[in-house]
Design an enzyme around this catalytic site. Structure first.
Site, PDB file in Angstrom:
ATOM      1  N   ASP A  26       1.881  -3.379   4.082  1.00  0.00           N
ATOM      2  CA  ASP A  26       3.165  -3.179   3.414  1.00  0.00           C
ATOM      3  C   ASP A  26       4.255  -3.688   4.346  1.00  0.00           C
ATOM      4  OD1 ASP A  26       4.003  -1.144   0.855  1.00  0.00           O
ATOM      5  OD2 ASP A  26       5.616  -1.679   2.245  1.00  0.00           O
ATOM      6  N   ALA A  34       0.790  -1.237   0.000  1.00  0.00           N
ATOM      7  CA  ALA A  34       0.000   0.000   0.000  1.00  0.00           C
ATOM      8  C   ALA A  34       0.819   1.283   0.000  1.00  0.00           C
ATOM      9  CB  ALA A  34      -0.927   0.010   1.211  1.00  0.00           C
ATOM     10  N   ALA A  35       2.003   1.281   0.622  1.00  0.00           N
ATOM     11  CA  ALA A  35       2.771   2.533   0.755  1.00  0.00           C
ATOM     12  C   ALA A  35       3.207   3.034  -0.616  1.00  0.00           C
ATOM     13  CB  ALA A  35       3.980   2.291   1.646  1.00  0.00           C
ATOM     14  N   PRO A  36       3.228   4.393  -0.799  1.00  0.00           N
ATOM     15  CA  PRO A  36       3.074   5.455   0.204  1.00  0.00           C
ATOM     16  C   PRO A  36       1.643   5.888   0.478  1.00  0.00           C
ATOM     17  CG  PRO A  36       3.696   6.417  -1.888  1.00  0.00           C
ATOM     18  CD  PRO A  36       3.692   4.929  -2.108  1.00  0.00           C
ATOM     19  N   GLY A  37       0.644   5.250  -0.178  1.00  0.00           N
ATOM     20  CA  GLY A  37      -0.699   5.436   0.320  1.00  0.00           C
ATOM     21  C   GLY A  37      -1.682   6.204  -0.532  1.00  0.00           C
ATOM     22  N   GLY A  38      -1.361   6.530  -1.767  1.00  0.00           N
ATOM     23  CA  GLY A  38      -2.315   7.259  -2.598  1.00  0.00           C
ATOM     24  C   GLY A  38      -3.607   6.496  -2.808  1.00  0.00           C
ATOM     25  N   ASP A  63       4.856  -8.632   5.257  1.00  0.00           N
ATOM     26  CA  ASP A  63       5.021  -9.099   3.888  1.00  0.00           C
ATOM     27  C   ASP A  63       3.688  -9.696   3.448  1.00  0.00           C
ATOM     28  OD1 ASP A  63       5.524 -10.583   1.577  1.00  0.00           O
ATOM     29  OD2 ASP A  63       7.525 -11.185   2.213  1.00  0.00           O
ATOM     30  N   CYS A  82       2.765  -0.315 -12.382  1.00  0.00           N
ATOM     31  CA  CYS A  82       3.132   0.880 -13.156  1.00  0.00           C
ATOM     32  C   CYS A  82       4.271   0.510 -14.112  1.00  0.00           C
ATOM     33  CB  CYS A  82       3.516   2.035 -12.247  1.00  0.00           C
ATOM     34  SG  CYS A  82       4.840   1.669 -11.073  1.00  0.00           S
TER      35      CYS A  82
END
Length: 456
Positions: A290, A270-274, A316, A384
């Site tokens: 995360d 999940a990080a950094p959380g957008g 993890d 991405c």
């Protein structure tokens, strides 16, 4: 590698930063930091942002000079092929051996001369001062001076000749994109990476109102694209937690997940959380997972600023077990080649081996995500990356092994009517040259792949 000298050939010898305190020529510490960042990123294949953040304190720069150093380094990587070819063509015997920081200093200076709004004399003079400061490079002051002055004289010719869009793309990536998308599309991707990236934000509410307040451009997908770049924290709405920075393409997987208020949703990696913020803003009961404690601290800080909440688990994801969720979002670690426009160092620090190792990790994470999705639940997988191995091929393998999962194709209306970003299987495939707008800087978005699966 792209045409010109291999990135690995740039300065193979680390050097300590010289004294950058009082008495330095104005602008010199910033140039020293830029050269040091270029050097270390290429040698150690590290992230430019992380390297800049780690090295910057030793140079004691104010905010403006730190930003200048980062801009020089980013520009150097964005146009590294062009810079290397221009330098190599003007060094009859090639770069001198055992010359210490000669090459990264030349690359940083060339980036300023060819592409940045920096006076030529300043770029040349400060580069020569750096050469003088190292015993290994000081022997080549005359060579460096002649090279940089020639680059300044011949700038227009150099830029006019740099028409091949693949010049600033490593060979393995160019070949991968041509095989996957065809030569014309691959060339458009490579060309788009030469431009400064847009700056997009996601808002908690009232996108039309914030578009007006921030003098932005409201995209069809609901993201806001800022027309002017500048200090983010000083803009209206930042302190109030009204919005957060998030690439427009990165905001689409949550739209595909279509969270409903009160639904239990797991956000893996999940990080950094957008995406966690998107899910929470839509009213979901989010569990953000995360394995990185430092990155989760950043996620927590972002949620606090935005006035949003989520359960945070430091684990993890491949080893985490929990009661199955209504929906699972897996934004898997990847080669990040879809973010090259924003992070041009990625092109020069990643390799096919890196990609293939990540493919194996993604497969394990998909297995974990499948276990965490309840029958009838939704699973959105995204990366991405522009590499099909991390997207389309990954999902084909998963579906063959998991007949209890099926695709739920996305409709153009779900992503602002942008049908060009939907592939033949109904999956999301955004490409950096899509989403054209008024200017190159206001056009494009990151390269993303995402699919929506239903557990039967």
């Amino acid at each position: 590698m792209a045409k010109g000298k291999k990135a690995d050939d740039l300065h193979d010898d680390a050097s300590e930063p010289a004294d950058s305190g009082a008495g330095s020529a104005p602008g010199l510490p910033a140039r020293k930091l830029a050269a040091a960042v270029i050097d270390e990123v290429l040698r150690a294949k590290l992230s430019l942002d992380d390297t800049h953040e780690r090295l910057a304190p030793a140079y004691r720069l104010d905010a403006a000079d730190s930003a200048l150093a980062r801009a020089i380094a980013i520009t150097a990587f964005r146009r590294l092929g062009t810079i290397q070819e221009a330098i190599n063509a003007r060094l009859e015997r090639g770069s001198p051996r055992n010359s210490g920081p000669f090459e990264p200093i030349m690359v940083a200076a060339a980036a300023q001369i060819l592409f940045l709004d920096v006076p030529d004399h300043a770029a040349v003079d400060l580069a020569i001062r750096q050469l003088h400061e190292d015993a290994r490079s000081s022997r080549y002051v005359s060579l460096g001076n002649a090279l940089l002055r020639r680059l300044a004289r011949e700038r227009e010719a150099i830029l006019a000749e740099a028409v091949d869009p693949f010049l600033d793309t490593p060979e393995w990536l160019a070949e991968s994109w041509m095989e996957s998308y065809g030569e014309e599309t691959a060339a458009a991707i490579a060309e788009s990476h030469r431009d400064e990236p847009p700056l997009d934000i996601s808002v908690t509410s009232d996108p039309e109102g914030w578009t007006e307040k921030l003098d932005g451009l409201l995209l069809p997908t609901g993201s806001i694209r800022l027309r002017e770049r500048g200090g983010i924290t000083g803009l209206p709405g930042f302190d109030e937690g009204a919005w957060w920075v998030q690439d427009a393409a990165a905001a689409l997987p949550v739209r595909m997940l279509a969270p409903k208020p009160g639904e239990r949703i797991a956000d893996l990696c999940a990080a950094p959380g957008g995406k966690t913020a998107q899910l929470a803003a839509m009213g979901a009961a989010v569990t953000a997972v995360d394995r990185s404690g430092p990155r989760l601290r950043r996620l927590r800080a972002n949620l606090e600023r935005l006035g949003l909440s989520a359960e945070i688990v430091t684990k993890d994801a491949t080893l985490w077990d929990a009661e199955p969720f209504d929906a699972v979002l897996l934004d898997a670690p990847c080669s990040a080649t879809g973010t090259i426009r924003r992070h041009p160092d990625v092109a020069w620090t990643k390799s096919p081996d890196d990609r293939d190792k990540l493919v194996a990790l993604q497969a394990r994470l998909l297995e974990a995500a499948a276990r965490l999705t309840k029958p009838g639940g939704r699973l959105v997988y995204c990366t991405c990356s522009l590499e099909p191995q991390e997207g389309e091929a990954q999902i084909e393998s998963f579906l063959k092994a998991h007949p209890d999962f099926v695709r739920k194709p996305i409709e153009a209306a779900e992503i602002g009517g942008l049908g060009e970003a939907i592939d033949r299987n109904g999956d999301l495939r955004t490409l950096p040259h899509q989403l054209r707008n008024e200017t190159p800087r206001l056009s494009g978005w990151s390269g993303f792949y995402a699919t929506r699966l239903i557990r039967l």
